[in-house]
Design an enzyme around this catalytic site. Structure first.
Site, PDB file in Angstrom:
ATOM      1  CG  ASP A   1      -2.216   1.318   0.757  1.00 44.52           C
ATOM      2  OD1 ASP A   1      -2.820   0.846  -0.476  1.00 44.52           O
ATOM      3  OD2 ASP A   1      -2.318   2.197   1.114  1.00 44.52           O
TER       4      ASP A   1
ATOM      5  CG  ASP B   1       6.813   7.012 -10.718  1.00 43.74           C
ATOM      6  OD1 ASP B   1       6.684   7.410  -9.650  1.00 43.74           O
ATOM      7  OD2 ASP B   1       6.868   6.450 -11.351  1.00 43.74           O
TER       8      ASP B   1
END
Ligand code: IMP
Length: 198
Positions: A69, A153
């Site tokens: 997670d 990202d």
């Protein structure tokens, strides 16, 4: 050893195998063992949600299960999106929609410090549980840069490397990332655990 991943995210699977394969661990998708578990992430922390996911897949498959997670915590947004990173902005958004929304929500003129967090949990059929946490500090870029990776990202900037996560090769990202750190720690714990179990 084979571990079943509690996720459909093939990019996560790839990152996990890149790091864990060197330790003799193979991670596979639930679909490969005929499972399709949808876990409601009702926890309040990365740790709680990671455990919920790994437990559910262990229960459904009877096989050792691993979950990650993870999420992005932005200081100027009081830690948001945090555990809600995958759902930020609601169901209708894709990865690019979510990071564009994040850029739009960044308060003007404030510090842009942020960190990625990953919590790995592995549940075994005998009830044993291994957990590892990794964090990667950085900042939120002013515009997306790079094509590699997934999720946020392109907007997660590493001041030391002067690049976003999306401008790093897979090996470069794994060497510094939250998931890379959590998996390295997990790999070490798993090695000791398997040694004890022998
Ligand atoms: P999870 O599947 O509930 O753990 O959701 C994690 C979410 O956090 C992902 O969907 C991404 O949006 C974000 N995230 C986690 N790790 C990364 C990463 O390495 N790069 C970019 N985004 C990430």
């Amino acid at each position: 050893m084979k571990l079943v991943l509690a996720s459909r995210n093939e990019k996560k699977l790839k990152e996990m195998n890149e790091i864990l394969s060197g330790m003799g661990v193979e991670v596979c998708l639930q679909s490969e063992v005929g499972a399709a578990v949808e876990v409601e992430e009702t926890g309040n922390t990365f740790e709680e949600n990671s455990l919920l996911k790994a437990k559910a897949v262990l229960q459904a498959t009877g096989l050792p299960a691993i979950a990650d997670d993870s999420g992005l915590c932005v200081e100027a947004l009081n830690g948001a999106p945090g555990i809600y990173s995958a759902r930020y902005g609601g169901e209708g958004l894709d990865d690019a929609g979510r990071y564009r929304l994040l850029l739009a929500n960044m308060p003007k003129g404030q510090a842009r410090a942020a960190k990625f967090v990953s919590v790995i949990t592995c549940c075994f059929p005998n009830g044993d549980v291994l957990t590892a946490r990794g964090e990667c500090p950085g900042t939120i870029a002013f515009a997306p840069m790079g094509e590699e990776g997934f999720g946020y990202d392109p907007v997660f900037f590493l001041p030391n490397l002067k690049k976003t996560f999306a401008q790093l090769s897979p090996d470069e990202k794994n060497a510094v990332s939250h998931r890379g750190k959590a998996l390295a720690d997990f790999g070490e714990k798993l090695r000791l655990y398997l040694k004890m179990a022998r």
